[in-house]
Design an enzyme around this catalytic site. Sequence first.
Site, PDB file in Angstrom:
ATOM      1  N   GLU A 189       7.236   2.916 -14.183  1.00  0.00           N
ATOM      2  CA  GLU A 189       6.386   1.771 -12.402  1.00  0.00           C
ATOM      3  C   GLU A 189       6.676   0.535 -12.768  1.00  0.00           C
ATOM      4  O   GLU A 189       5.389  -0.397 -12.498  1.00  0.00           O
ATOM      5  CB  GLU A 189       5.135   2.611 -12.900  1.00  0.00           C
ATOM      6  N   GLU A 258       4.605  11.934 -11.181  1.00  0.00           N
ATOM      7  CA  GLU A 258       3.264  12.195 -10.131  1.00  0.00           C
ATOM      8  C   GLU A 258       3.270  12.339  -9.943  1.00  0.00           C
ATOM      9  O   GLU A 258       2.856  11.362  -8.493  1.00  0.00           O
ATOM     10  CB  GLU A 258       2.699  10.810 -10.605  1.00  0.00           C
TER      11      GLU A 258
END
Length: 856
Positions: A189, A258
């Site tokens: 991320e 995710e």
Amino acid sequence: MREMGTGDSASRLILWFCLGFLILGVGFVQCGVTYDRKALLINGQRRILFSGSIHYPRSTPDMWEDLIQKAKDGGIDVIETYVFWNLHEPSPGKYDFEGRNDLVRFVKTIHKAGLYAHLRIGPYVCAEWNFGGFPVWLKYVPGISFRTDNEPFKRAMKGFTERIVELMKSENLFESQGGPIILSQIENEYGRQGQLLGAEGHNYMTWAAKMAIATETGVPWVMCKEDDAPDPVINTCNGFYCDSFAPNKPYKPLIWTEAWSGWFTEFGGPMHHRPVQDLAFGVARFIQKGGSFVNYYMYHGGTNFGRTAGGPFVTTSYDYDAPIDEYGLIRQPKYGHLKELHRAIKMCEKALVSADPVVTSIGNKQQAHVYSAESGDCSAFLANYDTESAARVLFNNVHYNLPPWSISILPDCRNAVFNTAKVGVQTSQMEMLPTDTKNFQWESYLEDLSSLDDSSTFTTHGLLEQINVTRDTSDYLWYMTSVDIGDSESFLHGGELPTLIIQSTGHAVHIFVNGQLSGSAFGTRQNRRFTYQGKINLHSGTNRIALLSVAVGLPNVGGHFESWNTGILGPVALHGLSQGKMDLSWQKWTYQVGLKGEAMNLAFPTNTPSIGWMDASLTVQKPQPLTWHKTYFDAPEGNEPLALDMEGMGKGQIWVNGESIGRYWTAFATGDCSHCSYTGTYKPNKCQTGCGQPTQRWYHVPRAWLKPSQNLLVIFEELGGNPSTVSLVKRSVSGVCAEVSEYHPNIKNWQIESYGKGQTFHRPKVHLKCSPGQAIASIKFASFGTPLGTCGSYQQGECHAATSYAILERKCVGKARCAVTISNSNFGKDPCPNVLKRLTVEAVCAPETSVSTWRP
């Protein structure tokens, strides 16, 4: 249908290469993992893959096999895990791969189950994990700057990444070696952080990708939430929804690393629940757009044992509302509904990986995505994006009813075998039940505040940052100073008491004045910085002020970890003296890392000296802060998961036989728990429970940590709770509910060879199942008709078959599981003709030994 292009040709070449060797009798050929724009290719074959996150240190090794098997049974193909640097290298060059840290054993367990693995090395993991997975010692490497183009950081990151890759290679665990690992991830991320850093961020990201590729794992690498991931690294999506995501190159597949199955919980906040109808809707939207890899974060969340929870303020429970709960039990209906989703999508796999969708409008807010392959395979997804109204749509000259915010899946472009909003599996009601453990006999030990100034302390001018002092070896740091008060102060003669003001960067503080608790203050995850302001009672002469600063997990999100602060940085000042304000910030302060009980190893079975322990009944009468409590107990019979009920305690930590259960804090949850609907975009504040109750009341005690008898339980209580209220409970299914309509989609009604032909209609069934060792003891509610309400609060509607209870009791009571067909004939007659009916049941589960096998 669009042409598949060069990616399709490449995949065919790989496939023919593999087949050629097999035809020639060369034997087994490992063709590895590649990708094209449609999917990952494993040994030349495009695959639709469902993955589930299970983090090895958040459960015990004896749980791993069962968790992985349950994931497989739920339709999961891949197990994903982060790799936690701070666990594996707690000090520079010293590695730990034992117990819950045994990464090799975990990956081999995945392989044994016949599943693939996705290894997210990071080594930054976020994960609501302490310090984002970085070891705290990294902060003190000279010249370091985290997650940027910084040589000391890159050198350390490269060393750890290569260590993990070499460990996996040495055990032949990459798919290119015949192992289960088909994907690896570098960084995590980074997109937003890289943008903030500009050129340095871009340079670092590019370096990280090249460094990872150079390890030659033989499997693709991914970067999640990183739009600029350089070739051949695949950029991937994280979020509640990813149907609007596209990779940064047209020849890369759509991967969702995710898919958030729920959300984490923080102390002082409510629990978050994501309705399975919405989660299934999100996954189906991603697949209908062309997505081919979905990972549920989390599939089993587990427990933040010890001091591993980050945030700060993240709870010890990391349940995440996942399909398998914190204790390793199946959460229904989430687990079962997703299992049916996976099965339905896998029926479409040939068409999905061979074609691009043709998208057509079938209503104002309705669409059809149709996949038609050259082989003749045809699959369709019919979507209703309306959040309020159901829709009746016409597709291929057949009418279909679509509930709001739902997608129906037609593997043969004709028969709907699944709808994301129509849940046919049971809901399991979980309860914490008493065990046969006798009442605990407690002993207590009080932290001796008078002995803080011993050889373990040091003194300096000014206030120090907490982690620089503790190096995160303890949550606790004492800040101690003295204040001299003259006889003439007005508050000594009936005037107003002085006010102590403390500014802290987090996360909590307990204020002691002359050995007595004067007050406490706490930050929150959103506002970890806080100010304490309170009156304090001083006497003439020298007064001792001791501030116990408490960390509740280190932050796990962001960049420049080296610059983060925790603890009391001031100012600290007294107001209301005759001189006005007395600033204490720059006078002499004495520091002690940790608690005396920690230094004495009171939590460990071999280090529980009798000196200082007293009968807890003496402290229960007047609960004291900073108190250690210990007791011994025998392991309860059975195999149900266990937990400690801490409702009567305040805040602190728990150990069983020297193993840290984690932090506890019974802070009451604030929030809005008034509304929940599966329709519309999900956010964590949408479906909340537990408002006005302790955020976390129960704390998982793994059975693997217990002996048959004489198990040592140690609790450190910061605030003064009552240990006599603590009890050991077991988690079990207390009841099950199910509700299925007459025309619920049934996979048995689909056969590819009967496409376009009439076929026998298989009526849906209600399935009820208690936990192993249990049976259905009674039917609490049953109605075939138009019942009202939800599980736990059902009521009969206007239409009700009078035989409902009798039928369910005859077919189900005394059995561990049962199935009842939904048909008018099964209930004697049609209770209300021309009305769509459903069968709704609530059953009570109990131990088999206590359930009579007699049935009417």
